[in-house]
Enzyme design. Structure first.
Site, mmCIF file in Angstrom:
data_model
loop_
_atom_site.group_PDB
_atom_site.id
_atom_site.type_symbol
_atom_site.label_atom_id
_atom_site.label_comp_id
_atom_site.label_asym_id
_atom_site.label_seq_id
_atom_site.Cartn_x
_atom_site.Cartn_y
_atom_site.Cartn_z
ATOM 1 N N CYS A 141 7.317 -0.808 6.713
ATOM 2 C CA CYS A 141 6.959 0.910 6.577
ATOM 3 C C CYS A 141 7.484 2.005 5.142
ATOM 4 O O CYS A 141 8.185 0.882 5.481
ATOM 5 C CB CYS A 141 6.374 1.683 7.212
ATOM 6 S SG CYS A 141 5.553 3.432 6.224
ATOM 7 N N LEU A 142 6.946 1.668 4.318
ATOM 8 C CA LEU A 142 7.590 1.950 2.516
ATOM 9 C C LEU A 142 8.856 3.202 3.032
ATOM 10 O O LEU A 142 9.823 3.514 3.408
ATOM 11 C CB LEU A 142 7.281 2.189 1.192
ATOM 12 C CG LEU A 142 6.606 0.926 0.469
ATOM 13 C CD1 LEU A 142 6.441 1.525 -0.937
ATOM 14 C CD2 LEU A 142 7.728 0.047 0.414
ATOM 15 N N GLY A 160 0.866 -1.345 0.398
ATOM 16 C CA GLY A 160 -0.435 -0.298 0.387
ATOM 17 C C GLY A 160 0.645 1.276 0.397
ATOM 18 O O GLY A 160 1.662 1.085 -0.015
ATOM 19 N N GLN A 219 3.106 10.160 1.444
ATOM 20 C CA GLN A 219 4.971 8.865 2.030
ATOM 21 C C GLN A 219 5.334 9.806 0.266
ATOM 22 O O GLN A 219 5.927 9.511 0.087
ATOM 23 C CB GLN A 219 4.576 7.284 1.476
ATOM 24 C CG GLN A 219 3.867 7.267 2.766
ATOM 25 C CD GLN A 219 3.659 5.695 2.463
ATOM 26 O OE1 GLN A 219 2.388 4.979 1.995
ATOM 27 N NE2 GLN A 219 5.115 5.101 3.731
ATOM 28 N N HIS A 231 -1.670 6.913 7.843
ATOM 29 C CA HIS A 231 -0.407 7.801 7.072
ATOM 30 C C HIS A 231 -1.464 9.127 6.921
ATOM 31 O O HIS A 231 -0.679 10.150 6.885
ATOM 32 C CB HIS A 231 -0.350 7.467 6.114
ATOM 33 C CG HIS A 231 1.115 6.231 5.644
ATOM 34 N ND1 HIS A 231 2.667 6.750 6.247
ATOM 35 C CD2 HIS A 231 1.502 5.115 5.398
ATOM 36 C CE1 HIS A 231 3.305 5.942 6.612
ATOM 37 N NE2 HIS A 231 2.337 4.968 5.947
ATOM 38 N N HIS A 286 -2.658 1.075 8.171
ATOM 39 C CA HIS A 286 -1.828 1.716 8.171
ATOM 40 C C HIS A 286 -1.374 2.850 7.407
ATOM 41 O O HIS A 286 -1.774 3.865 7.740
ATOM 42 C CB HIS A 286 -1.023 0.707 7.566
ATOM 43 C CG HIS A 286 0.705 0.841 7.634
ATOM 44 N ND1 HIS A 286 1.801 0.321 8.053
ATOM 45 C CD2 HIS A 286 1.160 1.819 6.430
ATOM 46 C CE1 HIS A 286 2.293 0.680 7.634
ATOM 47 N NE2 HIS A 286 2.478 1.619 7.070
ATOM 48 N N GLU A 287 -2.052 2.439 6.285
ATOM 49 C CA GLU A 287 -2.784 3.102 5.077
ATOM 50 C C GLU A 287 -3.492 4.580 5.258
ATOM 51 O O GLU A 287 -2.838 5.951 5.502
ATOM 52 C CB GLU A 287 -2.785 3.018 3.676
ATOM 53 C CG GLU A 287 -1.843 2.019 3.004
ATOM 54 C CD GLU A 287 -0.394 2.309 3.051
ATOM 55 O OE1 GLU A 287 -0.026 3.598 2.848
ATOM 56 O OE2 GLU A 287 0.522 1.488 3.139
HETATM 57 ZN ZN ZN Z 1 3.812 3.127 5.658
#
Ligand code: ZN
Length: 170
Positions: free
Chosen positions: A96-97, A47, A52, A142, A138-139
């Site tokens: 997480c990226l 995701g 991000q 953000h 999670h997303e």
């Molecule tokens: Zn993340």
């Protein structure tokens, strides 16, 4: 697009709602969604939230490829809201990226229902369990400036952040 990594301060900001009735903004969002999907695939993410890549809008994309039929697919949800979160919780390693190479166990609802809009501005609802429910939570975090490490108990959080800085020192 380049993915912002911790401690970029933009990852802590609360993102703005997309104006669904603004054609110009919706055209920009459609382009953004395509770019987010390309970036998510390139980085092997499950995701990716718009913030991000530095865009403070309430949009995220997620991978919903069908492993069995080998069919790749990704979907965007605009202005997502969690309308149901199960009381039943599960704990699993999360990454997480924006925190490359860091993984830590996070407790999340086992099941969620998310409402929002697609790129055409039409209402959509998505139900998810287990891994995908974790991705949704999670997303959406953000979009409110919350990263997964903030869910860790104090000591685990300190340890995770120390590990992260060690991984990326120098
Ligand atoms: Zn993340």
């Amino acid at each position: 697009m380049a993915v912002l990594t911790h401690p970029d301060p933009r990852l802590s900001q609360k993102c703005d709602e997309v104006q669904l009735d603004c054609e110009t903004e919706m055209a920009e969002i459609s382009q953004l969604v395509e770019d987010l999907i390309v970036t998510m695939r390139k980085e092997n993410g499950a995701g990716l939230a718009a913030i991000q890549v530095g865009i403070p809008k309430r949009v995220f994309v997620y991978d919903n490829s069908d492993v069995e039929s080998d069919q790749t697919s990704a979907t965007a949800i605009i202005n997502p809201v969690i309308t149901f979160a199960s009381e039943e919780l599960t704990e699993d390693d999360e990454g997480c990226l924006s925190f490359p190479a860091l993984y830590a166990p996070v407790t999340r609802s086992q099941k969620v229902v998310v409402s929002g809009y697609n790129q055409a501005g039409e209402p959509v609802t998505a139900e998810a369990e287990d891994f995908l429910a974790r991705v949704f939570q999670h997303e959406i975090d953000h979009l409110d400036g919350i990263t997964f490490v903030m869910h860790l108990p104090d000591e685990a959080k300190m340890q995770a952040l120390r590990e992260y800085f060690d991984l990326h020192a120098g």
